[in-house]
Design an enzyme around this catalytic site. Sequence first.
Site: not given
Length: 376
Positions: A145, A256
């Site tokens: 990631h 988000y």
Amino acid sequence: MIHRILTPLVLLLSATCARADLPFNTQEIASFDQPWALAFLPDGRMLVTEKPGSLYVVTEEGQKQAVGGVPDVDFGGQGGLGDVLVHPEFDSNSRIYLSYAEAGVGGTRGAAVAHAELDLEGRRPQLRNVQVIWRQYPKMLGRGHYGHRLLIDTDGYLWITSGDRQKFTPAQDMQSNVGKILRLNDDGSVPEDNPFMGYFDTDPNVDDGGVYNQIWALGSRNSLGIDQAADGRIWQIEMGPLHGDELNLVTRSANYGYPTVSNGDHYDGREMPDHDTRPEFDEPALWWSTSIAPGDLMIYKGQRFTEWQGNAFAAGLGSKAIIRIELLDDGSARELERYDMGQRIRSLTEGPDGAVWVLEDERRDQGGRLLKLTPR
């Protein structure tokens, strides 16, 4: 002699596919070792990165030339050499950008972004004056990631997607630039009008090198695609946890919600609260309950595929597809079509003439090809 003349033509024809269920012809141009990203130079040649650490100048016919002077990368897992970006004023400054995984102390790692001058005049292309202009903070253990997709928008700002490094909570931590969407000047400095500029200046307990100043939006998991539409709006796409992949409109100081909310679940089966349970977080414009595993995002602006103008395209890794998406005026989006490519798709790039160039991911003995898509 006749055989030698005919062979390239036979190879070209055999590499061109016109499957009846696809609206484009697919031509194989070259193959690579774990390719990751592609960018066009002003002269029509391409730059292609390979995750193990190589950068190539590639012609439209598939001839490859290795570039010297590439920074050392920490290759392994999802880490290695990542995105490549050509400065809009390359003709005058010869500048390109590279993102990559960088080793740290005690086995830690983090993404980094460097810019350099690309010298194309010698016998071998060479990077000169390489300078690191951004680093993930802090470096962490693990090899996943990184995010680190790059964009320069029409106002000249440099955007960096910074993955959460599979650590969850840093995506909401304002003393870290991990799990964020970042906006910088093209030299790596911070624009004075960024939304969190000086936000913690009055707090004597905060000492993080000012990384919060870089943040434009937060609460992302692993954003692997970012692009700007013709209307100026910027969109990003990210891998959710177990399902819950998201397409988001990038807006000032947006949150988000990850890892507090997601429309997916944890890989161990534990449920996560959906976005609609926490209205204070920004909901995705579009999400997928069966993962597409997005690897890149391209918004088509060309003339060659006229029906595609203004549409976004997601590169599907796990879905082995290219996903066509309509971007709506109200900030939402909807999937229009899905093109089965039969291989993991890592990267999508619009070429100067409106053709679409595709990099397949390489896993085991499959893929790794550079493909050119043209209308049927």
